[in-house]
Design a protein around this motif. Structure first.
Motif, mmCIF file in Angstrom:
data_model
loop_
_atom_site.group_PDB
_atom_site.id
_atom_site.type_symbol
_atom_site.label_atom_id
_atom_site.label_comp_id
_atom_site.label_asym_id
_atom_site.label_seq_id
_atom_site.Cartn_x
_atom_site.Cartn_y
_atom_site.Cartn_z
ATOM 1 N N VAL A 12 1.271 -1.126 0.028
ATOM 2 C CA VAL A 12 -0.038 0.041 0.010
ATOM 3 C C VAL A 12 0.749 1.122 0.311
ATOM 4 O O VAL A 12 1.760 1.884 0.488
ATOM 5 C CB VAL A 12 -0.962 0.046 0.787
ATOM 6 N N PRO A 14 0.209 5.004 0.528
ATOM 7 C CA PRO A 14 -0.570 6.777 0.124
ATOM 8 C C PRO A 14 0.746 7.550 -0.482
ATOM 9 O O PRO A 14 1.752 7.666 -0.282
ATOM 10 C CB PRO A 14 0.089 6.691 1.540
ATOM 11 N N SER A 38 -2.426 5.441 -3.769
ATOM 12 C CA SER A 38 -3.894 5.917 -3.325
ATOM 13 C C SER A 38 -3.179 7.019 -3.999
ATOM 14 O O SER A 38 -1.837 7.554 -3.557
ATOM 15 C CB SER A 38 -3.661 5.825 -1.789
ATOM 16 N N VAL A 62 -7.307 3.740 -4.346
ATOM 17 C CA VAL A 62 -8.277 3.977 -3.221
ATOM 18 C C VAL A 62 -7.920 5.257 -2.937
ATOM 19 O O VAL A 62 -6.722 5.354 -2.475
ATOM 20 C CB VAL A 62 -8.076 3.052 -1.511
ATOM 21 N N ARG A 63 -9.422 6.351 -3.385
ATOM 22 C CA ARG A 63 -9.050 7.312 -2.896
ATOM 23 C C ARG A 63 -8.812 7.833 -1.869
ATOM 24 O O ARG A 63 -9.330 7.244 -0.691
ATOM 25 C CB ARG A 63 -9.726 8.659 -3.425
ATOM 26 N N ALA A 64 -7.652 8.546 -1.179
ATOM 27 C CA ALA A 64 -7.190 8.697 0.260
ATOM 28 C C ALA A 64 -6.616 10.658 0.744
ATOM 29 O O ALA A 64 -5.731 10.300 -0.140
ATOM 30 C CB ALA A 64 -7.070 8.048 0.925
ATOM 31 N N ASP A 71 -9.950 8.992 6.287
ATOM 32 C CA ASP A 71 -9.405 9.193 4.554
ATOM 33 C C ASP A 71 -7.667 7.611 4.796
ATOM 34 O O ASP A 71 -8.092 6.018 4.089
ATOM 35 C CB ASP A 71 -8.697 9.578 3.722
ATOM 36 N N LEU A 75 -8.452 3.238 3.407
ATOM 37 C CA LEU A 75 -7.417 3.071 2.596
ATOM 38 C C LEU A 75 -6.750 1.869 3.035
ATOM 39 O O LEU A 75 -7.420 0.617 2.818
ATOM 40 C CB LEU A 75 -6.378 4.009 2.837
ATOM 41 N N GLU A 78 -10.148 -0.794 2.749
ATOM 42 C CA GLU A 78 -9.797 -1.216 1.982
ATOM 43 C C GLU A 78 -8.972 -2.349 1.483
ATOM 44 O O GLU A 78 -9.415 -3.271 0.585
ATOM 45 C CB GLU A 78 -10.205 -0.330 0.816
ATOM 46 N N THR A 79 -7.602 -2.158 1.535
ATOM 47 C CA THR A 79 -6.654 -2.435 1.563
ATOM 48 C C THR A 79 -6.742 -4.195 2.337
ATOM 49 O O THR A 79 -6.705 -5.276 1.763
ATOM 50 C CB THR A 79 -5.092 -2.592 2.057
ATOM 51 N N CYS A 125 -1.004 6.517 9.547
ATOM 52 C CA CYS A 125 -0.616 5.290 8.377
ATOM 53 C C CYS A 125 0.108 4.087 9.486
ATOM 54 O O CYS A 125 -0.328 3.436 9.155
ATOM 55 C CB CYS A 125 -0.616 5.980 7.718
#
Length: 268
Positions: A12, A14, A38, A62-64, A71, A75, A78-79, A125
């Motif tokens: 992932v 960001p 993202s 995935v929008r964040a 958000d 994220l 959703e991951t 995060c």
């Protein structure tokens, strides 16, 4: 046929719709990773996904917005929902622009915005990523946080709020590395210099205006201050990112790895 470094690993990122984040997302996918791209800009995110799918790589957007706690949590959730796990996180974000001022001239709102994005959001995060990793089988998980040589080498003039935030990122990374090493979670930070990205060039335009010179003049000054004489390409940085997040770096944790073309060698 040799096994790819990140085959079946879930990554992932960001802040991966452009620049170093995008280059890293593509590189992870080429090495067999399942990548969650993202950022705030959906159109840019979808372009990254299309590029990855063009070589049969696997990726999801995935929008964040890293300014939003919800958000960030979404994220990670959703991951997990899509891929069932997280093996690698490259937290590649921070507020770089609108940071140029004398320390006594910053507005409180500006200071808070930089602390929230560059430091608090990084903590959030890590918080959600680590909790997800600890629920999985014990393994070799990696978290890499984007930092800066301005944080590693002490405060820099005219961008003190940014330097302060990035120093905090380095400290958080080192603390987390010590706390979770026995759980198989490695945490490092990337002390970046100047990269050839949209964000850096926007920052250079602001810095040139602040000092009353042209961007060309500033570019020349910057290049002369770098022993290698140029900015890093996003792909060069991505090469380092992949190494630090791979099993090849299994004994590296709690480190701030500097990638700056030798720029900080004169004071570190």
């Amino acid at each position: 046929m040799s096994r790819k470094r990140f085959e079946n690993k879930v990554i992932v990122i960001p802040g991966s719709t452009s620049g170093v984040g995008k280059a890293s997302a593509v590189a992870f996918a080429k090495e067999g990773g399942k990548v969650v791209v993202s950022g705030r800009r959906e159109d840019c995110g979808e372009q990254v996904i299309e590029e990855i799918k063009s070589f049969s790589g696997e990726a999801t957007f995935v929008r964040a917005d890293m300014a939003s706690r919800d958000d960030i949590a979404n994220l990670i959730n959703e991951t997990i929902r899509i891929y069932g796990r997280i093996d690698v996180a490259f937290n590649n974000f921070g507020k770089h622009t609108e940071a140029i001022a004398l320390i006594a001239d910053y507005e409180e709102e500006c200071f808070d915005a930089h602390m929230n994005i560059s430091m608090k959001s990084m903590w959030l995060c890590m918080k959600y990523q680590i909790k997800a990793m600890l629920k999985q089988e014990k393994g070799n998980y990696a978290i890499l946080n984007s930092s800066s040589i301005s944080g590693v080498g002490g405060g820099w003039p005219f961008i003190s709020v940014y330097s302060i935030a990035k120093s905090g990122v380095d400290s958080m990374s080192k603390s987390a590395a010590q706390e979770y090493a026995q759980d198989g979670v490695r945490v490092n930070s990337l002390g970046g210099g100047f990269f050839d990205t949209e964000m850096i060039h926007t920052y250079f335009e602001e810095l040139a205006k602040f000092h009353g010179i042209t961007k060309k003049e500033l570019d020349d000054q910057i290049n002369k201050s770098i022993p290698l004489g140029r900015l890093a390409t996003p792909q060069e940085v991505a090469n380092t990112v992949l190494f630090l997040c791979s099993s090849e770096a299994s004994y590296i944790t709690g480190a701030s790895i500097i990638i700056d073309g030798g720029m900080s060698s004169k004071y570190l």
